[in-house]
Design a protein around this motif. Sequence first.
Motif, PDB file in Angstrom:
ATOM      1  N   HIS A 227       0.813  -1.220   0.000  1.00 15.37           N
ATOM      2  CA  HIS A 227       0.000   0.000   0.000  1.00 15.37           C
ATOM      3  C   HIS A 227       0.847   1.271   0.000  1.00 15.37           C
ATOM      4  O   HIS A 227       0.329   2.362   0.231  1.00 15.37           O
ATOM      5  CB  HIS A 227      -0.926  -0.016   1.221  1.00 15.37           C
ATOM      6  N   LEU A 228       2.137   1.126  -0.300  1.00 11.15           N
ATOM      7  CA  LEU A 228       3.032   2.274  -0.345  1.00 11.15           C
ATOM      8  C   LEU A 228       2.605   3.253  -1.436  1.00 11.15           C
ATOM      9  O   LEU A 228       2.361   2.853  -2.577  1.00 11.15           O
ATOM     10  CB  LEU A 228       4.465   1.795  -0.592  1.00 11.15           C
ATOM     11  N   HIS A 229       2.509   4.527  -1.079  1.00  9.88           N
ATOM     12  CA  HIS A 229       2.099   5.604  -1.992  1.00  9.88           C
ATOM     13  C   HIS A 229       0.708   5.349  -2.575  1.00  9.88           C
ATOM     14  O   HIS A 229       0.431   5.707  -3.720  1.00  9.88           O
ATOM     15  CB  HIS A 229       3.131   5.787  -3.113  1.00  9.88           C
ATOM     16  N   LYS A 230      -0.140   4.726  -1.768  1.00 11.52           N
ATOM     17  CA  LYS A 230      -1.521   4.460  -2.171  1.00 11.52           C
ATOM     18  C   LYS A 230      -2.478   4.962  -1.102  1.00 11.52           C
ATOM     19  O   LYS A 230      -2.061   5.378  -0.021  1.00 11.52           O
ATOM     20  CB  LYS A 230      -1.722   2.959  -2.423  1.00 11.52           C
ATOM     21  N   MET A 231      -3.770   4.910  -1.412  1.00 15.97           N
ATOM     22  CA  MET A 231      -4.807   5.404  -0.505  1.00 15.97           C
ATOM     23  C   MET A 231      -5.887   4.342  -0.319  1.00 15.97           C
ATOM     24  O   MET A 231      -7.015   4.486  -0.794  1.00 15.97           O
ATOM     25  CB  MET A 231      -5.404   6.709  -1.046  1.00 15.97           C
ATOM     26  N   PRO A 232      -5.566   3.236   0.360  1.00 18.16           N
ATOM     27  CA  PRO A 232      -6.532   2.151   0.515  1.00 18.16           C
ATOM     28  C   PRO A 232      -7.770   2.557   1.313  1.00 18.16           C
ATOM     29  O   PRO A 232      -7.684   3.346   2.257  1.00 18.16           O
ATOM     30  CB  PRO A 232      -5.735   1.075   1.258  1.00 18.16           C
ATOM     31  N   VAL A 233      -8.908   2.019   0.885  1.00 20.89           N
ATOM     32  CA  VAL A 233     -10.177   2.242   1.569  1.00 20.89           C
ATOM     33  C   VAL A 233     -10.475   1.009   2.423  1.00 20.89           C
ATOM     34  O   VAL A 233     -10.326  -0.121   1.964  1.00 20.89           O
ATOM     35  CB  VAL A 233     -11.319   2.468   0.552  1.00 20.89           C
ATOM     36  N   ILE A 234     -10.884   1.232   3.667  1.00 18.81           N
ATOM     37  CA  ILE A 234     -11.223   0.131   4.562  1.00 18.81           C
ATOM     38  C   ILE A 234     -12.691   0.211   4.943  1.00 18.81           C
ATOM     39  O   ILE A 234     -13.204   1.280   5.267  1.00 18.81           O
ATOM     40  CB  ILE A 234     -10.315   0.127   5.822  1.00 18.81           C
ATOM     41  N   MET A 235     -13.369  -0.937   4.867  1.00 21.11           N
ATOM     42  CA  MET A 235     -14.801  -0.988   5.183  1.00 21.11           C
ATOM     43  C   MET A 235     -15.156  -2.385   5.679  1.00 21.11           C
ATOM     44  O   MET A 235     -14.404  -3.349   5.472  1.00 21.11           O
ATOM     45  CB  MET A 235     -15.630  -0.651   3.936  1.00 21.11           C
ATOM     46  N   ASP A 236     -16.304  -2.483   6.333  1.00 17.52           N
ATOM     47  CA  ASP A 236     -16.799  -3.790   6.736  1.00 17.52           C
ATOM     48  C   ASP A 236     -17.127  -4.606   5.489  1.00 17.52           C
ATOM     49  O   ASP A 236     -17.525  -4.041   4.463  1.00 17.52           O
ATOM     50  CB  ASP A 236     -18.055  -3.646   7.598  1.00 17.52           C
ATOM     51  N   PRO A 237     -16.995  -5.937   5.566  1.00 18.52           N
ATOM     52  CA  PRO A 237     -17.310  -6.755   4.392  1.00 18.52           C
ATOM     53  C   PRO A 237     -18.784  -6.761   4.028  1.00 18.52           C
ATOM     54  O   PRO A 237     -19.158  -7.031   2.899  1.00 18.52           O
ATOM     55  CB  PRO A 237     -16.832  -8.156   4.811  1.00 18.52           C
ATOM     56  N   THR A 238     -19.641  -6.412   5.018  1.00 14.64           N
ATOM     57  CA  THR A 238     -21.096  -6.400   4.788  1.00 14.64           C
ATOM     58  C   THR A 238     -21.642  -5.027   5.088  1.00 14.64           C
ATOM     59  O   THR A 238     -21.389  -4.468   6.165  1.00 14.64           O
ATOM     60  CB  THR A 238     -21.794  -7.426   5.704  1.00 14.64           C
ATOM     61  N   PRO A 239     -22.397  -4.405   4.167  1.00 11.68           N
ATOM     62  CA  PRO A 239     -22.995  -3.089   4.424  1.00 11.68           C
ATOM     63  C   PRO A 239     -23.894  -3.116   5.655  1.00 11.68           C
ATOM     64  O   PRO A 239     -24.467  -4.150   6.012  1.00 11.68           O
ATOM     65  CB  PRO A 239     -23.820  -2.808   3.146  1.00 11.68           C
TER      66      PRO A 239
END
Length: 247
Positions: A227-239
């Motif tokens: 994830h170097l020089h990136k902007m990962p999005v984190i979320m629950d696997p289920t809405p």
Amino acid sequence: MPIKVLVVGATGATGKHVVQMLLDQNHHVTAIVRSKESMLRKLKKNDENYGDRLEIHQASILKMSHLDLMLLTKGCDFVVSCLGHNMTFKGMFLKDRKLVTQATTKLTRAMPSTCKFILMGSEGVKFPGVDPKRVFAERSILFLLRYLVPPHADNEGAAAYLLKANKSFHWTIMRPAALVDEEKANGEYKISDKADTPLFGDQTVSRNNVAHFMVKLMTQSGIYDQHLHKMPVIMDPTPANEKKSGN
């Protein structure tokens, strides 16, 4: 092998979990906080129980000198920013309105070249060239937020600074979905390289799980490099709406 981490925003709703998880794994933490007492209240034990693995510096990050920050980041493997704004008029509109951007700038200029920086941003901040174009309604709302809600503009400013820095140092920006509180991290979450879900949908993630992944970035070999020089999005696997319906 234990690592050394400097954490700002350490007494915040997410930062306190980052500090606690690092200490629980026997790593060394230096925390810059406005109130040492507040930091100690949020830990399972007091500072004496952690020995020299915990250093607490009571100060305002924006008032610290370049030399102060150089000394505190010396020998650090990571610098983590979980800074957020106090939802007060002063915190949002006066001198602290660019808190995240200014702190990011000061810290990355002071830290050693071998140090890695992790910023907790927000899902509404765009990763240019990677995120798909949002629908008109979402773009319109983000435009208004940019001018009416300074914390959003501040998060964008911090990201823009890191993107402009390009690859001159190590950085990663975590972009959590809507944050919620849960008792503990369950380690169940989804990581995406781009923000491709509706901005105002039902995607949530617990602050504990955000902290869990940030600690994972620091402690598990190879994860940070992905994830170097990136902007990962984190979320629950289920809405959230599917959780409520039991689907």
